[in-house]
Scaffold this active site. Structure first.
Site, PDB file in Angstrom:
ATOM      1  N   CYS A 129       2.994  -4.665  -2.772  1.00 15.92           N
ATOM      2  CA  CYS A 129       3.545  -3.855  -1.678  1.00 15.92           C
ATOM      3  C   CYS A 129       2.748  -2.574  -1.645  1.00 15.92           C
ATOM      4  O   CYS A 129       2.332  -2.084  -2.694  1.00 15.92           O
ATOM      5  CB  CYS A 129       5.012  -3.545  -1.940  1.00 15.92           C
ATOM      6  SG  CYS A 129       5.789  -2.614  -0.605  1.00 15.92           S
ATOM      7  N   CYS A 139       5.900   0.430   3.671  1.00 14.24           N
ATOM      8  CA  CYS A 139       5.423  -0.822   3.057  1.00 14.24           C
ATOM      9  C   CYS A 139       4.472  -1.581   3.976  1.00 14.24           C
ATOM     10  O   CYS A 139       4.002  -2.670   3.622  1.00 14.24           O
ATOM     11  CB  CYS A 139       6.602  -1.719   2.692  1.00 14.24           C
ATOM     12  SG  CYS A 139       7.756  -0.934   1.567  1.00 14.24           S
ATOM     13  N   LYS A 204      15.784  -8.703   0.516  1.00 13.23           N
ATOM     14  CA  LYS A 204      15.706  -7.327   0.028  1.00 13.23           C
ATOM     15  C   LYS A 204      16.361  -6.413   1.053  1.00 13.23           C
ATOM     16  O   LYS A 204      15.940  -6.355   2.211  1.00 13.23           O
ATOM     17  CB  LYS A 204      14.250  -6.925  -0.195  1.00 13.23           C
ATOM     18  CG  LYS A 204      14.087  -5.477  -0.618  1.00 13.23           C
ATOM     19  CD  LYS A 204      12.655  -5.154  -0.994  1.00 13.23           C
ATOM     20  CE  LYS A 204      12.511  -3.687  -1.344  1.00 13.23           C
ATOM     21  NZ  LYS A 204      11.141  -3.344  -1.711  1.00 13.23           N
ATOM     22  N   LYS A 257      17.869  -8.549  -3.936  1.00 15.91           N
ATOM     23  CA  LYS A 257      17.691  -7.172  -4.390  1.00 15.91           C
ATOM     24  C   LYS A 257      18.379  -6.210  -3.430  1.00 15.91           C
ATOM     25  O   LYS A 257      18.173  -6.358  -2.223  1.00 15.91           O
ATOM     26  CB  LYS A 257      16.194  -6.875  -4.440  1.00 15.91           C
ATOM     27  CG  LYS A 257      15.855  -5.466  -4.809  1.00 15.91           C
ATOM     28  CD  LYS A 257      14.377  -5.248  -4.721  1.00 15.91           C
ATOM     29  CE  LYS A 257      14.078  -3.789  -4.991  1.00 15.91           C
ATOM     30  NZ  LYS A 257      12.710  -3.448  -4.772  1.00 15.91           N
ATOM     31  N   SER A 283      16.832   0.534  -9.669  1.00 17.39           N
ATOM     32  CA  SER A 283      16.847   1.827 -10.347  1.00 17.39           C
ATOM     33  C   SER A 283      18.179   2.561 -10.210  1.00 17.39           C
ATOM     34  O   SER A 283      18.693   3.110 -11.176  1.00 17.39           O
ATOM     35  CB  SER A 283      15.700   2.685  -9.810  1.00 17.39           C
ATOM     36  OG  SER A 283      15.797   2.833  -8.398  1.00 17.39           O
TER      37      SER A 283
HETATM   38  C1  PBG Z   1       8.696  -1.473  -2.875  1.00 15.78           C
HETATM   39  C2  PBG Z   1       9.708  -1.522  -3.913  1.00 15.78           C
HETATM   40  C3  PBG Z   1      10.818  -0.697  -4.075  1.00 15.78           C
HETATM   41  C4  PBG Z   1      11.469  -1.118  -5.222  1.00 15.78           C
HETATM   42  C5  PBG Z   1      10.743  -2.166  -5.744  1.00 15.78           C
HETATM   43  N1  PBG Z   1       9.666  -2.417  -4.917  1.00 15.78           N
HETATM   44  C6  PBG Z   1      11.253   0.480  -3.335  1.00 15.78           C
HETATM   45  C7  PBG Z   1      11.569   0.414  -1.915  1.00 15.78           C
HETATM   46  O1  PBG Z   1      11.656  -0.641  -1.292  1.00 15.78           O
HETATM   47  O2  PBG Z   1      11.735   1.515  -1.390  1.00 15.78           O
HETATM   48  C8  PBG Z   1      12.719  -0.510  -5.757  1.00 15.78           C
HETATM   49  C9  PBG Z   1      13.106  -0.941  -7.105  1.00 15.78           C
HETATM   50  C10 PBG Z   1      14.139  -0.113  -7.726  1.00 15.78           C
HETATM   51  O3  PBG Z   1      14.835   0.709  -7.090  1.00 15.78           O
HETATM   52  O4  PBG Z   1      14.310  -0.276  -8.929  1.00 15.78           O
HETATM   53  N2  PBG Z   1       7.409  -1.472  -3.423  1.00 15.78           N
END
Ligand code: PBG
Length: 335
Positions: A129, A139, A204, A257, A283
């Site tokens: 990404c 992204c 996602k 996710k 996270s």
């Molecule tokens: C995008 C990506 C994100 C996360 C993983 N891959 C952030 C987003 O979509 O803003 C978030 C993972 C997490 O919060 O632990 N590269």
């Protein structure tokens, strides 16, 4: 499955469910869901530079590592028996098209090489990404105020190929552009990497729980939000459609996710599809437990186990989690 009328026919005092909860030994025998070290994928942030190991303030116990420093952490993960890691990159320079993302000598590519050399027997997955690499933090490529789909695909496929050429064992596209699994499968196959699996972040959601990650990776979008590509948290049928498409395009593992606010999605997906399902304990889910525990409001270790078990009970076959090291240590000492 036993119809539960069998039990309602035998009410109290004959039926006393507490008999099977009397002590830990009985509870161990009837326990339906177990965490295993085999379940976990450990996310790691790799940053440009040398000798860097800086703690991420909003993710206690997690760090940004330079390539030379990340190897030690991967060794630790391996020695605890964790089967896989997933890498995210923080490049020195960002630009409009995220060109560092597909630099063969980029930070993730170099990290993959270093890890495969020193810790060859851990599975190395890379996140595909460009949001950590673009100056605007989206992204996909940006035209005006729009995130454009098809022009982004080329960049994603180039990025995936450089990861695999560096030695990545699996790639994980997380961008939510339509058709990315297909173009990644095509470019890998064309280059002879027919045996490299794709784990797609298929369902996602546009979630507030990515907050600490965006701090860690400095990837908050500079304008707008991600709602034109990530899914609306209100939707469930749409997750099924997304997953169907990704499987058709060649995804080997599909991901839901975040995890905890979407256990119903994990459960439903497990009922409807027979492919392995990953769930990302993101996270914000991690940091909420850490923060409450630091404040003394909850028992952090118990909260961690309960959260991870709920994800597995819902149907996840594997869990990406920042708790990986902690839970591995906990499991070593016995659940
Ligand atoms: C995008 C990506 C994100 C996360 C993983 N891959 C952030 C987003 O979509 O803003 C978030 C993972 C997490 O919060 O632990 N590269």
């Amino acid at each position: 499955m036993v119809p539960h009328t069998r039990f309602t026919n035998m009410p109290f005092p004959i039926n006393r469910p507490r008999r099977l909860r009397k002590n830990e030994n009985i509870r161990r025998l009837v326990r339906e869901t177990r965490l295993s070290i085999d379940d976990f994928i450990y996310p790691l942030f790799v940053k440009f530079g040398k000798g860097v190991k800086e703690e991420i303030p909003s993710m206690p116990g997690n760090y940004r590592y330079s390539v030379d420093m990340v190897v030690d952490e991967v060794k630790e993960a391996r020695s605890l028996g964790i089967p896989a890691i997933i890498l995210f990159g923080i490049p020195e320079k960002k630009d409009e098209v995220g060109s560092e993302a597909y630099n063969p000598k980029g930070v993730v590519q170099e990290a993959v090489r270093a890890i495969k050399k020193d810790v060859p027997d851990i599975l190395v997955i890379t996140d595909v990404c460009i949001d950590e690499y673009t100056s605007h933090g989206h992204c996909g490529l940006v035209k005006g105020n729009e995130i454009v789909n098809d022009a982004t695909l080329h960049i994603l496929s180039k990025m995936a190929l450089t990861h695999v050429k560096a030695g990545a064992d699996m790639v994980a596209p997380s961008d939510m552009m339509d058709g990315r699994v297909r173009v990644i499968r095509e470019i890998l196959d064309k280059n002879g990497y027919t045996d490299i699996p794709i784990m797609s972040y298929a369902a996602k959601y546009a979630s507030a729980f990515y907050g600490p990650f965006r701090d860690a990776a400095d990837s908050t979008p500079k304008f707008g939000d991600r709602k034109s590509y990530q899914m609306d948290p209100s939707n469930s049928d749409e997750a099924i459609r997304e997953i169907e498409l990704d499987i058709e395009e060649g995804a080997d593992i599909i991901m839901v996710k975040p995890a905890l606010p979407y256990l119903d999605i994990i459960y439903r997906v497990k009922q409807e599809f027979d492919v392995p399902i990953a769930a990302y304990n993101v996270s914000g889910e991690f940091s909420m437990i850490k923060a409450a525990s630091e404040k003394g409001w909850i028992d952090g270790e118990k909260g961690m186990i309960e959260a991870l078990i709920s994800i597995k009970r819902a149907g996840a076959d594997m869990i990406l989690t920042y708790f990986a090291i902690e839970v591995a240590r906990f499991l070593k000492h016995g659940l």
